[in-house]
Motif scaffolding. Sequence first.
Motif, PDB file in Angstrom:
ATOM      1  N   GLU A 131       0.827  -1.204   0.000  1.00 24.54           N
ATOM      2  CA  GLU A 131       0.000   0.000   0.000  1.00 24.54           C
ATOM      3  C   GLU A 131       0.869   1.264   0.000  1.00 24.54           C
ATOM      4  OE1 GLU A 131      -3.546   2.183  -0.044  1.00 24.54           O
ATOM      5  OE2 GLU A 131      -3.144   0.066  -0.441  1.00 24.54           O
ATOM      6  N   TYR A 132       2.007   1.193   0.665  1.00 22.65           N
ATOM      7  CA  TYR A 132       2.881   2.363   0.741  1.00 22.65           C
ATOM      8  C   TYR A 132       4.119   2.214  -0.135  1.00 22.65           C
ATOM      9  CZ  TYR A 132      -0.288   3.590   4.445  1.00 22.65           C
ATOM     10  OH  TYR A 132      -1.431   3.880   5.148  1.00 22.65           O
ATOM     11  N   GLU A 133       4.047   1.308  -1.093  1.00 23.17           N
ATOM     12  CA  GLU A 133       5.062   1.147  -2.142  1.00 23.17           C
ATOM     13  C   GLU A 133       6.463   0.986  -1.572  1.00 23.17           C
ATOM     14  OE1 GLU A 133       4.364   3.932  -5.542  1.00 23.17           O
ATOM     15  OE2 GLU A 133       2.735   4.674  -4.276  1.00 23.17           O
ATOM     16  N   VAL A 134       6.573   0.190  -0.512  1.00 25.29           N
ATOM     17  CA  VAL A 134       7.876  -0.053   0.105  1.00 25.29           C
ATOM     18  C   VAL A 134       8.577  -1.180  -0.649  1.00 25.29           C
ATOM     19  CG1 VAL A 134       9.082  -0.771   2.202  1.00 25.29           C
ATOM     20  CG2 VAL A 134       7.043   0.678   2.371  1.00 25.29           C
ATOM     21  N   PRO A 135       9.771  -0.936  -1.227  1.00 23.61           N
ATOM     22  CA  PRO A 135      10.484  -2.020  -1.925  1.00 23.61           C
ATOM     23  C   PRO A 135      11.009  -3.033  -0.908  1.00 23.61           C
ATOM     24  CG  PRO A 135      11.378   0.172  -2.480  1.00 23.61           C
ATOM     25  CD  PRO A 135      10.522   0.324  -1.267  1.00 23.61           C
ATOM     26  N   TYR A 136      10.455  -4.210  -0.912  1.00 22.05           N
ATOM     27  CA  TYR A 136      10.845  -5.187   0.108  1.00 22.05           C
ATOM     28  C   TYR A 136      11.424  -6.472  -0.479  1.00 22.05           C
ATOM     29  CZ  TYR A 136       6.284  -7.368  -0.955  1.00 22.05           C
ATOM     30  OH  TYR A 136       5.210  -7.959  -1.583  1.00 22.05           O
ATOM     31  N   ARG A 137      11.725  -6.451  -1.778  1.00 27.41           N
ATOM     32  CA  ARG A 137      12.327  -7.637  -2.383  1.00 27.41           C
ATOM     33  C   ARG A 137      13.717  -7.872  -1.779  1.00 27.41           C
ATOM     34  NH1 ARG A 137      12.323  -3.333  -5.532  1.00 27.41           N
ATOM     35  NH2 ARG A 137      14.299  -2.531  -6.339  1.00 27.41           N
ATOM     36  N   PRO A 138      14.182  -9.115  -1.722  1.00 28.39           N
ATOM     37  CA  PRO A 138      15.538  -9.373  -1.220  1.00 28.39           C
ATOM     38  C   PRO A 138      16.576  -8.731  -2.136  1.00 28.39           C
ATOM     39  CG  PRO A 138      14.237 -11.413  -1.358  1.00 28.39           C
ATOM     40  CD  PRO A 138      13.457 -10.353  -2.058  1.00 28.39           C
ATOM     41  N   PHE A 139      17.728  -8.422  -1.583  1.00 33.66           N
ATOM     42  CA  PHE A 139      18.799  -7.848  -2.386  1.00 33.66           C
ATOM     43  C   PHE A 139      19.312  -8.896  -3.380  1.00 33.66           C
ATOM     44  CE2 PHE A 139      18.925  -5.229   1.471  1.00 33.66           C
ATOM     45  CZ  PHE A 139      18.877  -3.960   0.893  1.00 33.66           C
ATOM     46  N   GLY A 140      19.448  -8.488  -4.648  1.00 35.07           N
ATOM     47  CA  GLY A 140      19.864  -9.409  -5.704  1.00 35.07           C
ATOM     48  C   GLY A 140      21.352  -9.718  -5.669  1.00 35.07           C
ATOM     49  N   ARG A 141      21.742 -10.665  -6.507  1.00 44.18           N
ATOM     50  CA  ARG A 141      23.129 -11.118  -6.530  1.00 44.18           C
ATOM     51  C   ARG A 141      24.088  -9.986  -6.915  1.00 44.18           C
ATOM     52  NH1 ARG A 141      24.049 -16.071 -10.322  1.00 44.18           N
ATOM     53  NH2 ARG A 141      22.405 -16.854  -8.951  1.00 44.18           N
ATOM     54  N   ALA A 142      23.689  -9.178  -7.899  1.00 34.47           N
ATOM     55  CA  ALA A 142      24.569  -8.088  -8.348  1.00 34.47           C
ATOM     56  C   ALA A 142      24.832  -7.102  -7.218  1.00 34.47           C
ATOM     57  CB  ALA A 142      23.940  -7.370  -9.539  1.00 34.47           C
ATOM     58  N   ILE A 143      23.825  -6.878  -6.365  1.00 38.62           N
ATOM     59  CA  ILE A 143      23.977  -5.953  -5.234  1.00 38.62           C
ATOM     60  C   ILE A 143      24.888  -6.560  -4.175  1.00 38.62           C
ATOM     61  CG2 ILE A 143      22.739  -4.794  -3.363  1.00 38.62           C
ATOM     62  CD1 ILE A 143      20.276  -4.848  -5.348  1.00 38.62           C
ATOM     63  N   LEU A 144      24.662  -7.823  -3.862  1.00 35.12           N
ATOM     64  CA  LEU A 144      25.470  -8.490  -2.833  1.00 35.12           C
ATOM     65  C   LEU A 144      26.924  -8.642  -3.272  1.00 35.12           C
ATOM     66  CD1 LEU A 144      22.916 -11.229  -1.692  1.00 35.12           C
ATOM     67  CD2 LEU A 144      23.396  -9.014  -0.635  1.00 35.12           C
ATOM     68  N   ASN A 145      27.150  -8.693  -4.599  1.00 36.32           N
ATOM     69  CA  ASN A 145      28.528  -8.782  -5.105  1.00 36.32           C
ATOM     70  C   ASN A 145      29.320  -7.505  -4.846  1.00 36.32           C
ATOM     71  OD1 ASN A 145      28.202 -11.385  -5.999  1.00 36.32           O
ATOM     72  ND2 ASN A 145      27.739 -10.814  -8.111  1.00 36.32           N
ATOM     73  N   CYS A 146      28.630  -6.413  -4.508  1.00 37.46           N
ATOM     74  CA  CYS A 146      29.313  -5.139  -4.204  1.00 37.46           C
ATOM     75  C   CYS A 146      29.846  -5.102  -2.774  1.00 37.46           C
ATOM     76  CB  CYS A 146      28.362  -3.963  -4.424  1.00 37.46           C
ATOM     77  SG  CYS A 146      27.765  -3.785  -6.110  1.00 37.46           S
TER      78      CYS A 146
END
Length: 1014
Positions: free
Chosen positions: A492-507
């Motif tokens: 309802e409040y458009e909060v991005p709650y997806r898990p962090f992806g592989r490309a992000i964790l590689n940083c």
Amino acid sequence: MATAIAVQPSSSKPHPQITILKRSRADIPLSQNKFLKKTARGKVQNILRERYVRDDIPCGFEGCNLCHDFPGFRPVLPASGYRDHTKYGNGHWLVIDTNIVLHQIDLLTALPIELPLIIPSTTIRETRHRSLPLYNRLQQLIQDEERCIWVWWNEERRETATLPKESEQGEKETINDRNDRAIRQTLHFYPTHLNQSTSKFPRLILLTDDRRNREIADGEGLIAVSARDYVDGLTGEVRERLVDLVVGGVDEVSTGEKKGKRIYQDYLPQDTLLAGVKTGRYHQGHFNANQYNYLEGTVNIPGLTKPVLLVGREAMNRSVNGDVVIVEIFPESQWKAPGTEVVDQDVALRDDDADDDESPGLAEKEREKAKGEKMDVDEATKKKPKDILPTGRVIGIVKRNWRAYVCHLDRSSLSDAALTSLSQQTVFATPLSTSLPRIRLRTRQAPQLLDQKILVTIDSWSVNSRYPDGHFVRALGKVESKEAEQESLLLEYEVPYRPFGRAILNCLPVEGDKWVVPAKKAENLEWRDREDLRDLIVCSIDPPGCQDIDDALHARRLPNGNIEAGVHIADVSHFVHPDNPMDHEAASRGTTVYLVDKRIDMLPALLGTNLCSLRPFVERLAFSVIWEMNEKAEIVKVRFVKSVIASKEAFTYEAAQLRKDDKSLKDPLTESIRLLNTLAVQLKEGRMKAGALSLSSPELKIHLNSSESTEPIDVEQKQQRETNSLVEEFMLLANISVAAKIQETFPATAVLRRHCPPPKTNFEALQDILQKRKNMTLDVSSSKALAESLDACVDPNEPEFNTLVRIMATRCMLSAEYFCSGSVSRETYGHYGLASPIYTHFTSPIRRYADVLAHRQLAAAINYTPLHPSLQSKSHVEKTLSVVNKRHRLAQMASRASIEFYVGLALKARGDKTGLKAGVGASREEAFVIRTFKNGLAVFVSKLGLEGLITFKKDTHTFDSENYTINVPKPSGGEVGISVFDKITVDISIEKDPNTQRGKVKMVMVGPVNSENL
């Protein structure tokens, strides 16, 4: 042909071979991409862009011999294709047209993951031009590694690159027609190309809802199908799952079959609207629905001191809360005052037929409602002429705020027979927010969805319909289940709650949680130009359970008699580098969202709660602001430095307070806290003298059953201690000091935060209420005058009265916002609430992206690192901060909604403890009246931070709008007056609506009289 030259870079690490292609003369016509672009000011520009076509772009087919050695080749498209279809069961691939992304994105993302999709680059570019949010969703879909998706760079491959065409009559091809032709060219290319490798390959099918495109494709010997027909041909569970996602529904009647009386006026053409706004004939602003009356709304227009009032359906003309609309203002003789009656959409429209806008009695009922609303507005206009607002009507929409809404299915819109039917039927979905209209949708799953929270998207709103049409996206879970409630709140409040992806964790650092600050040696870059502050007596003071510790403090006496005070902030920018996947994700999320029982992090937990967090007894990288002050807390000098610290303790506010107050303790850490507190008291005193406001909003503490459980058992107001103020004062000082430094160094692109002075008209209602009910005045000529007036609003008999007035004053304020220093004039930099001429956010980079940007600018300002080019671009900073402002606002609303939900659960728990059941009277509390209506009261329960509505069904009371009083009969005879600021007693319970299954707070007045009898 182009000449290819292979270049192998010299490096110890293996790199893919780089291919350089030289353009041939034959490619020159294809290399120039010309198009017209209209600027925001209405000017048309002729744009010329270079395009490089090549032969070595791979097709993605797993059995292709021609593309196998091309750079970037991956075997994505299977030879078998997708077979579970009644019409195309021999195997096929889908080629996606742009209109499918624009209008059927929910369907597209729900297609089976094994279904091969080819997405031409034309589709991607056109989507980006038409809708950035949909483009971002398309990119997420493309990046999903589990899916079978191939991006075909059709405009870059020589065989499929297109040039503008002219008809035989000399007419130029439209951009839309050229894009359609470019996408069809993909379907011509693949069979010819694949035939050279194999004779057996799947059929290519163009998925498009453009009828003309389908007809042209059919004439060219291609297969093209609409989304509706394609889904209808799917088999088994897949078809049943996707049927409801098709915009309009698989069994929808065609547009030509829809009949009905015209309810709304058509919108004016866009060119007419824009020209009217430019000349001042029309006005543009955001539409705000009235939460108390669904037949009223307002539009806030920049430059006007008062909002424009819209009365009735026709005036609002299909506007949805948050839409950017264009209004025509009526002559002043037609201006009105807002109505004084509560009109509840759920009650007023309960008997409407979802299938028929012209059902018997509906038109008459609607006329009666409109007539009653007009009478109420006219009466209010006569009684309170000073409340008159400009009135008008919506004549066009600039930008829709449509999104996916969390809803409940309305049981009353289903007949008894439909409760067991699996046929597709038309029903109403009621959004969680009362400021949104009911949405009509067609679904086969109505009986199964009655007790579920569901996600619904608006597709269209016809001039012949009282309600927008939408489609069912997915079920979130059973009503009142913790999981469904939590996910619905995030959506309802458009909060991005997806898990962090592989490309992000590689940083993240490759050492993971084993990373430590290296030894202090010249070869370790972490120590370059950093000060070693590990011996300083540094500590952090935070709420209980805080894991993402952004800040720590210290204070000590200097030999010259002055005091050194320092704020040390987590050096997040050391780990989050500009323009990498983690930085992009942090910019998209904007902020960490704090809910009662969980936290949605802006950064991966390894950074937020470990490597960046200034935990005690470990060395951490920091960015320090260090002042030299005299005994009066006046700044002698300030310096900014990258540092290494080792916190000596992590206090809670309560523990720090106890430590400070324990006179038996004389150790350096305790003395440091006392010194900090002495300075903080003087800093606050100085701010208040300058006119800083001490506003108020209720802060609640939810008591959970245990540290492992999320079951609330009670709720209370948070206690504010001296140490809360200590931390606040030094964070404010650090933010102000940093703001001045980065604005001085980067006057065009500094990331700052401002709080504009509110229009004086915002306070008119509150001023009038205070004058008439309490004989008090509210001076709003300046922030200092307002602060002094608020201090004087004291009722000796009611200690909570001053807090209530401050809460009501807070609601009259404008919201603070981030901005780029070069985008506004220097005079508007100020922060009204803090009485500071300049301000930014620097002290919470773990949880706020704006702070990360401020860190990068400050690092460049002290010549630690060069400033990244993105922070030298005013347009880039403006765009980034626009997203951050939106995320910050939604995060605050999500946090409040989470608290309200848990307060409801706590009320139930309290009722269980006392033997009362929810819905009967779970809690009895005192409440303040904050607004009076013709048929009810709005009240505020300060102890629970809850606002509620009490309505009177019988017409046995009288309403004095001039004096904000409603007179109600007493059982013993006579009347009792209830006015704004009066304290009443209410029973609070959580009531579930039998139709929508939506739980909401119900308040019943039990003193001075019982509202059940009114």
